[in-house]
Design an enzyme around this catalytic site. Structure first.
Site, PDB file in Angstrom:
ATOM      1  N   HIS A 101       0.816  -1.219   0.000  1.00  0.00           N
ATOM      2  CA  HIS A 101       0.000   0.000   0.000  1.00  0.00           C
ATOM      3  C   HIS A 101       0.847   1.266   0.000  1.00  0.00           C
ATOM      4  O   HIS A 101       0.356   2.347  -0.281  1.00  0.00           O
ATOM      5  CB  HIS A 101      -0.992  -0.004   1.172  1.00  0.00           C
ATOM      6  N   GLN A 139       0.730   6.010  11.841  1.00  0.00           N
ATOM      7  CA  GLN A 139       0.859   6.590  10.513  1.00  0.00           C
ATOM      8  C   GLN A 139       2.313   6.971  10.244  1.00  0.00           C
ATOM      9  O   GLN A 139       2.986   7.516  11.106  1.00  0.00           O
ATOM     10  CB  GLN A 139       0.009   7.853  10.377  1.00  0.00           C
ATOM     11  N   GLY A 140       2.771   6.673   9.032  1.00  0.00           N
ATOM     12  CA  GLY A 140       4.143   7.000   8.680  1.00  0.00           C
ATOM     13  C   GLY A 140       5.107   5.858   8.905  1.00  0.00           C
ATOM     14  O   GLY A 140       6.220   5.865   8.391  1.00  0.00           O
ATOM     15  N   ASP A 141       4.697   4.852   9.697  1.00  0.00           N
ATOM     16  CA  ASP A 141       5.545   3.683   9.941  1.00  0.00           C
ATOM     17  C   ASP A 141       5.304   2.580   8.921  1.00  0.00           C
ATOM     18  O   ASP A 141       6.058   1.599   8.873  1.00  0.00           O
ATOM     19  CB  ASP A 141       5.284   3.124  11.345  1.00  0.00           C
ATOM     20  N   SER A 142       4.256   2.716   8.110  1.00  0.00           N
ATOM     21  CA  SER A 142       3.911   1.697   7.111  1.00  0.00           C
ATOM     22  C   SER A 142       5.132   1.219   6.344  1.00  0.00           C
ATOM     23  O   SER A 142       5.995   2.008   5.958  1.00  0.00           O
ATOM     24  CB  SER A 142       2.914   2.279   6.099  1.00  0.00           C
ATOM     25  N   ASP A 187      -0.084  -7.574   1.708  1.00  0.00           N
ATOM     26  CA  ASP A 187       0.431  -6.194   1.711  1.00  0.00           C
ATOM     27  C   ASP A 187       1.953  -6.194   1.732  1.00  0.00           C
ATOM     28  O   ASP A 187       2.586  -5.884   2.735  1.00  0.00           O
ATOM     29  CB  ASP A 187      -0.134  -5.455   2.926  1.00  0.00           C
TER      30      ASP A 187
END
Length: 256
Positions: A77, A208-211, A120
């Site tokens: 993603h 958020q941002g660690d994906s 993913d």
């Protein structure tokens, strides 16, 4: 609730792989997760986690991990919908967006069965190879799924609270693998391609941002930051792509 992805205009050269594309709303990074950071963690040095990469796609950020001198591992993603010309990896630095070395992307793949949030996973190949030193190293990849209760660590520059701003310094937090059935009781759609990690009562998580970043035990990666309900909420652990389950695909796509 996704935590990010890529698609490249490549010819599909292997079964079960699709050239990189664009980010999809829904996984930990796509809501206000554009700049998240580790929840309940502490600052660490890149020398402790030398495989950690800072991954940007235009104005979006993700994490990734070095798996060889030319390949990196991240979440589908994060890259889905972006061209390789929009992507940049930064290695060997604890500071978000500065220091270390930068690496353009030559090619990459997302899993051919990717359907947000299942499967993913993505791999990208850099144009200029990583030069290994004390701050830049490849992570090992597990071939066996860790059992419930195993202590694991997640790292990144993401938010310290849901919707918060990104961290300038690399952060890490220790969590535990959560039984899949227990995790599925919270989410209802946890597959064998996913593993869950958190702590009783919440308060420690990726955000958020660690994906796309690594979940490790020691120097072996067991998961890839994928999605979650909020960040650090009780009874909603973080959900990660299961490296053990997807290990053969990584080898087929990259030779690693």
């Amino acid at each position: 609730m996704l935590r990010t992805c890529v698609v490249v205009l490549l010819v599909v050269a292997l079964c079960g792989a699709t050239p990189l594309l664009r980010p999809t709303p829904g996984i930990r990074q796509w809501r206000p997760r554009v700049d998240g950071r580790i929840v309940g963690g502490s600052a660490v040095s890149i020398s402790q986690y030398p495989w950690q990469l800072y991954f940007t796609m235009g104005n979006y950020m993700c994490g990734a991990s070095i798996i060889s001198n030319t390949w990196a591992l991240s979440a589908a993603h994060c890259v889905d919908g972006y061209s390789t010309s929009q992507m940049l990896l930064r290695a060997g630095t604890s500071t978000r967006g500065s220091g270390g070395t930068t690496h353009n992307i030559a090619s990459g793949y997302i899993h051919g069965s990717y359907s947000d949030p299942d499967y993913d996973i993505a791999v990208v190949q850099v144009s200029n190879a990583f030069s290994f030193n004390s701050n830049v190293q490849a992570v090992g990849l597990t071939s066996s799924e860790p059992s419930a209760g195993t202590s694991v660590t997640v790292t990144g520059w993401g938010a310290t609270s849901s919707g918060g701003s990104a961290s300038n310094t690399l952060l890490a937090v220790n969590v535990q693998i959560i039984d899949r059935n227990t995790c599925n009781g919270s989410y209802g759609y946890i597959t064998s391609r996913m593993i869950c990690a958190g702590v009783s009562g919440g308060g420690k998580d990726s955000c958020q941002g660690d994906s796309g970043g690594p979940l490790v035990t020691g120097s072996t990666q067991v998961g890839i930051v994928s999605f979650g309900e909020g960040c650090g909420l009780a009874n909603y652990p973080g959900v990660y792509a299961n490296v053990a389950n997807l290990r053969s695909w990584i080898q087929q796509a990259t030779g690693v």
